[in-house]
Design an enzyme around this catalytic site. Structure first.
Site, mmCIF file in Angstrom:
data_model
loop_
_atom_site.group_PDB
_atom_site.id
_atom_site.type_symbol
_atom_site.label_atom_id
_atom_site.label_comp_id
_atom_site.label_asym_id
_atom_site.label_seq_id
_atom_site.Cartn_x
_atom_site.Cartn_y
_atom_site.Cartn_z
ATOM 1 N N GLU A 133 0.624 -1.292 -0.042
ATOM 2 C CA GLU A 133 -0.097 0.032 -0.030
ATOM 3 C C GLU A 133 0.853 1.235 -0.016
ATOM 4 O O GLU A 133 0.249 2.300 -0.652
ATOM 5 C CB GLU A 133 -0.906 -0.086 1.252
ATOM 6 C CG GLU A 133 -2.012 -1.219 1.279
ATOM 7 C CD GLU A 133 -2.821 -0.786 0.157
ATOM 8 O OE1 GLU A 133 -3.451 0.175 0.113
ATOM 9 O OE2 GLU A 133 -3.190 -1.816 -0.749
ATOM 10 N N SER A 144 -44.734 -37.159 37.741
ATOM 11 C CA SER A 144 -44.028 -37.818 38.816
ATOM 12 C C SER A 144 -42.825 -37.210 39.314
ATOM 13 O O SER A 144 -42.203 -37.634 40.417
ATOM 14 C CB SER A 144 -44.033 -39.188 38.498
ATOM 15 O OG SER A 144 -45.491 -39.751 38.433
#
Length: 829
Positions: free
Chosen positions: A86, A474
Site C-alpha cells: 500500500e 411424577s
C-alpha cells in the site's frame, strides 16, 4: 526582448494569481475539517467474543467484526506486507507521496483517454484520514481535504500510531475489519499464527476485497498475493527464496464458527446473547469488545446434543413413517430435478437426499444427488409403518412398495458399516416431529454445563430447556416426599396404596387418581412409593399431611411461583420449566442449599476489567503476591440460603438411588455408578421427563410435542427420556471419579426391609441400609401406633375395598412391577 519581458511578467502574475486562488480554494474547502486530534481518543467498534468454560470460542457478536491489536503486538511481517502493498515509502514521507502523485497523474491521462478507472496515490496516512474523518466520495474537494488532514495527522501522531489505526480499521472483506479479525475469518488463526503466504493474501485485499475473493476469484487472489510477496522481497523484507516458497503455497481458507461444536452450542449462545443484552444493552454487546466467559463444557454439550437427537429419532422411528419429502418425475434429467428440491436444514452427519427409482419385492433402488445408485433393503424398511393418530401405527410392512413409490424424494443414510449390510445399502430416515430439551448443571454452583433446547436451532429457536412450561408429572414427587420427611414421616413410614376418592374441584365431583399398572399394593413404605412412583399413595400422603407443606416446598425450591393447594399438584399437575426442575434437584444433591442457575462465569470490558463475576466469595488469604505454604487452603463460607435440612435432602437422594437400582430409573443402572434419578409422565402420555444425577452432576430431559399431543401408549419417562439422560451421562461422567453421595452429619444408616419398613439384617431379601435421623429409626419393640403406620383416615373410612386392601400387599406382585412408572396426574371423574 520587450515582448519576452512582458510575457515573463504576465506569467509571474498569473502564477501568483493562480497560487493565491489555489490557496483561497484550499482554505475554503478545508475551513470546516473535522478535528484530527479526536483520533487520539478513538475507540473503534470491537466485537464481543463468547468463550466456553474450557476456553473454546463459541460465538461472536458484532456489527463490525474487529479485534483491536496494539501495534507492538502486530508481527513485523504483517506490517511489512501492508507497507509493501500500500505505501512502501510510509516511514519516509510526511503524509503525502509526491512521487506517487506525479506517477498517478501521468497514468490517469491515459486512463481518461481510454475510459478506465482513475488511479490513486493515497498513502496509508491519507487512507486513515479518509476512513476515520472523511467520506469515500471521489471529488477534488474531498481529495484536497484528505491531503491537508494527512499533513496534520503526521504532525500529531507517530508513524506507529498511524499504522495501528490503519491496520485495525481497514475493511478486508469476509465481515472482517482490521487485520486480526481478517486472520480469524479467513484462516481461523491469530496474527502470530499466520504463515507468510497468508499474511501476503491479507495485504492484497485493501484494494478491493470482492475482487480477490478466495473462492469466487481464486486465480486473481493468487496473482495479487504473489505480487505482494514479490514486493516484500523487492523491498528487502523477505528473501527471494522465502517469497518463491510462499508463492507456491495453495490459498485455503476456513469457515469459522462452523461444525458440530458450534452447532451444538446454538441454543446456549442465544441465551448468552439475550442475557448480556439485558445487562449491558445493544451497543455494548455488539460494539463494546466484551470478553464473555461462560459455563459451557463443550464436550458435554456435544454429548447432550447427540443424546437428545438420538433419543428423539428413536422415538420417531417407533411411531412410523410420515411419507416422502416430495416427488419428482423420473427419466432423463432426474438428477437436476432432485437438486432443485429443498433439503431440510441441519441434518445428521451422513444423511442425504435421494429419489426412489424403483421398488422390487426385496428392496428399493435409489438415486443419489451425485449420480450414484444404491438400495434400501426390505429389512431396513420394517420400521416405516404408517403413522396413525394418538401414537398408533398402521399395518406391518410386507414389501417396499408399502412404504415407497418411484419418484419419492426421501432422506437416507448409508448402513454399510452395520452388521448384515453391505456397501451401497442405505436406511430410510426422517426428521422427527417430536421435540424436547436437555440441561446439565453442576449442583454445587449452578453452572449450566450443557443446554440443548430442541432437535435443531435452525428448525426452531424456541428453547425447550428454559422457555417451555409443561407439567413435570411424577418428577415432582421427590419434593412431596421431602415435605413429608420434614413433617414427621420417615422413609420407612407406611402409606396405604388403595383406591382413593376425594372431593373434586369446581368442574369435577370427585378426584380419583390411579396407578400406572391399574393395580393397588396395600401398605407400602415411603421409599417404595418414591422408587416405584406410586400415584395413589402419593396423593393419600398429600391428603393426610395437607397441601400446605407441599406448596411451601414447591415454591421454596423454585419449581413454581404460585402453586395451587390442590391434590393433583402433588403429582406434578402445575407447569414449570426443565431449568427450574433441574435447579430444584441440584438443591437436594448439594445438601439443601438454594441454587441459582447461571450461564455466565465472567464478563470483561475491552480493557480487560471484570465488570461481572457470577460468584465473588470473601477470602482474606487469597490475594497473596506469592504462595505461602504455611497458609492453609482457604475455606469459603456458605453464602447460599438453606432451603431444606441436609438430612432430609440426603434421605430423598438416598431413596432416588433406589429408583435407579430397583425402580423407574433403571435405565441408568448399566452405568455402574452411584446414581439417582426420577421419571415423570403426564396424563395420556403427553410429556416425558427424567432427571438423573450423581454426587457432582445433574441432568434433566424433557420430551414432548410443542403442541401437546399423545406420545403413545407406554411412552413414559422411563422409556422416552431416561435413555437420553443415560446416553449423555455415559459420556459426561468419564471425567468424574466413581464416588458415593456425601452423607451429612446427623444421618444414621439402619438395615430395614424396604417393603415393610421393619428392621432387618443385611443379606436378607429386601433389606437395605436406610437413612434416618437418629431416634426415628424403627425397632422391633416399637408399638404400632409409633411405627409410622399411616391410613389416611379421612379418605378410606367409607371405602370397603380400601379397608380390605389395608391388610397387606403381595410382595411378589410388588417385585414384578418395580420397573413401572405412573402416568403422573391420575384421573378426574
Amino acid at each position: 526582448m520587450r515582448t519576452a519581458l512582458w510575457g515573463g511578467i504576465a506569467g509571474l502574475v498569473l502564477a501568483v494569481v493562480g497560487f493565491i486562488a489555489a490557496a483561497v480554494y484550499v482554505v475554503r474547502v478545508t475551513d470546516d475539517l473535522p478535528n484530527h486530534e479526536q483520533l487520539a481518543e478513538y475507540q473503534p467498534p470491537v466485537m464481543s467474543r463468547v468463550h466456553a468454560g474450557d476456553g473454546l470460542l463459541i460465538a461472536e457478536y458484532a456489527r463490525e467484526h474487529r479485534v483491536f491489536v496494539p501495534i507492538d503486538n502486530i508481527p513485523q511481517n504483517v506490517v511489512h506486507a501492508f507497507i509493501s502493498a500500500e505505501d512502501k515509502n510510509f516511514y519516509e514521507h510526511g503524509g503525502l507521496d509526491l512521487r506517487g502523485i506525479i506517477r498517478a497523474a501521468l497514468s490517469n491521462v491515459s486512463n481518461v483517454i481510454n475510459g478506465r478507472r482513475l488511479e490513486g496515490a493515497s498513502t496509508i496516512t491519507q487512507q486513515v484520514a479518509k476512513n476515520f474523518l472523511l467520506s469515500s466520495e471521489q471529488r477534488i474537494e474531498r481529495k484536497v481535504q484528505e491531503m491537508v488532514l494527512s499533513r496534520r495527522i503526521e504532525r500529531a501522531f507517530t508513524k506507529d500510531q498511524i499504522l495501528e489505526l490503519y491496520l485495525n480499521e481497514i475493511y478486508l472483506g469476509n465481515r472482517a475489519y482490521g487485520v486480526a479479525a481478517a486472520a480469524l475469518n479467513y484462516f481461523g488463526k491469530s496474527l502470530d499464527e499466520l504463515e507468510l503466504h497468508e499474511i501476503a493474501y491479507l495485504a492484497a485485499l485493501p484494494k478491493g476485497p470482492a475482487n480477490y475473493h478466495p473462492e469466487r476469484h481464486h486465480a486473481a487472489a493468487i496473482e495479487r498475493r504473489n505480487w505482494v510477496l514479490a514486493r516484500m522481497a523487492e523491498n528487502g523484507f523477505i528473501s527471494a527464496e522465502a517469497a518463491e516458497e510462499a508463492q507456491a503455497q495453495p490459498l485455503e481458507v476456513v469457515d469459522r464458527l462452523s461444525g458440530a461444536t458450534y452447532t451444538a452450542a446454538e441454543y446456549f449462545v442465544e441465551n448468552v446473547r439475550r442475557q448480556v443484552f439485558s445487562m449491558y444493552g445493544e451497543d455494548e454487546l455488539y460494539d463494546g469488545g466484551l470478553s464473555i466467559r461462560t459455563t459451557l463444557d463443550t464436550n458435554m454439550q456435544l454429548a447432550a446434543r447427540r443424546a437428545l437427537r438420538d433419543g428423539l429419532e428413536a422415538y420417531d422411528r417407533r411411531h412410523g413413517y410420515r411419507g416422502a419429502l416430495d416427488t419428482i418425475e423420473l427419466g432423463e434429467g432426474w438428477q437436476e430435478r432432485l437438486a432443485e428440491i429443498e433439503t431440510p436444514r441441519d441434518l445428521d452427519d451422513g444423511w442425504m437426499i435421494a429419489v426412489v427409482l424403483e421398488t422390487s419385492a426385496q428392496s428399493a433402488r435409489i438415486g443419489l444427488l451425485n449420480g450414484n445408485e444404491g438400495e434400501i433393503p426390505m429389512s431396513a424398511l420394517e420400521w416405516a409403518r404408517e403413522t396413525l393418530p394418538d401414537g398408533e401405527l398402521g399395518d406391518l410392512v410386507q414389501r417396499p412398495s408399502d412404504v415407497l413409490s418411484a419418484g419419492d424424494v426421501i432422506l437416507v443414510m448409508s448402513i454399510a458399516d452395520q452388521e448384515d449390510y453391505s456397501e451401497g445399502q442405505y436406511g430410510l430416515r426422517q426428521v422427527p416431529e417430536i421435540n424436547g430439551g436437555i440441561l446439565a448443571m453442576d449442583p454445587h454452583t449452578g453452572r449450566v454445563l450443557a443446554m440443548v433446547g430442541g432437535y435443531s436451532f435452525q428448525h426452531s429457536q424456541f428453547n425447550r430447556a428454559t422457555q417451555a412450561r409443561r407439567q413435570p408429572g411424577s418428577s415432582f414427587k421427590p419434593f412431596v416426599y421431602a415435605a413429608a420427611l420434614d413433617n414427621g414421616y420417615t422413609p420407612a413410614s407406611l402409606i396405604l396404596d388403595a383406591p382413593f376418592v376425594a372431593s373434586g374441584g369446581a368442574d369435577e365431583r370427585f378426584y380419583m387418581p390411579s396407578n400406572y399398572s391399574e393395580r393397588y399394593y396395600g401398605m407400602s413404605t415411603l421409599r417404595l412409593g418414591l422408587e416405584l412412583s406410586r400415584n395413589v399413595m402419593t396423593v393419600r400422603l398429600a391428603q393426610e399431611m395437607g397441601m400446605a407443606p407441599i406448596v411451601d416446598y414447591g415454591e421454596r425450591f423454585g419449581i413454581y411461583d404460585d402453586m395451587e393447594p390442590v391434590l393433583a399438584m402433588a403429582l406434578g399437575a402445575g407447569e414449570t420449566t426443565l431449568e427450574r426442575l433441574v435447579s430444584a434437584y441440584a438443591a437436594l444433591i448439594n445438601g439443601g442449599h438454594e441454587i441459582q442457575p447461571t450461564i455466565l462465569d465472567r464478563v470483561q470490558d475491552r480493557s480487560g476489567a471484570t465488570i461481572y463475576a457470577h460468584e465473588v466469595l470473601p477470602c482474606d488469604t487469597c490475594d497473596q503476591a506469592e504462595w505461602d505454604p504455611a497458609l492453609l487452603e482457604p475455606l469459603f463460607p456458605e453464602m447460599r440460603e438453606e432451603i431444606v435440612d441436609p438430612v432430609t435432602a440426603y434421605q430423598v437422594i438416598h431413596m432416588l438411588e433406589g429408583a435407579v437400582q430397583r425402580g423407574t430409573g433403571t435405565a441408568l443402572r448399566p452405568l455402574g455408578r452411584p446414581l439417582g434419578g426420577k421419571t415423570g409422565t403426564t396424563n395420556d402420555f403427553r410429556d416425558a421427563w427424567f432427571v438423573g444425577f450423581g454426587p457432582d452432576l445433574v441432568v434433566g430431559v424433557y420430551v414432548g410435542f410443542d403442541t401437546p399431543y399423545q406420545l403413545g401408549s407406554g411412552e413414559a419417562g422411563g422409556r422416552v427420556a431416561a435413555p437420553i439422560a443415560r446416553d449423555f451421562l455415559s459420556v459426561a461422567l468419564e471425567n468424574y471419579p466413581v464416588a458415593p453421595f456425601r452423607v451429612p452429619e446427623g444421618v444414621r444408616l439402619v438395615p430395614i426391609n424396604r417393603q415393610t419398613g421393619e428392621p432387618g439384617a443385611l443379606g436378607q431379601s429386601g433389606v437395605i441400609l436406610e437413612a434416618f435421623r437418629p431416634g426415628t429409626e424403627p425397632s422391633r419393640e416399637t408399638e404400632e401406633e409409633e411405627s409410622g403406620l399411616s391410613f389416611a383416615r379421612s379418605s378410606v373410612s367409607d371405602d370397603p375395598l380400601a379397608l380390605l386392601l389395608s391388610e397387606g400387599s403381595d410382595e411378589e406382585e410388588d417385585e414384578e412391577d418395580e420397573d413401572e412408572e405412573d402416568e403422573g396426574l391420575g384421573g378426574l371423574y
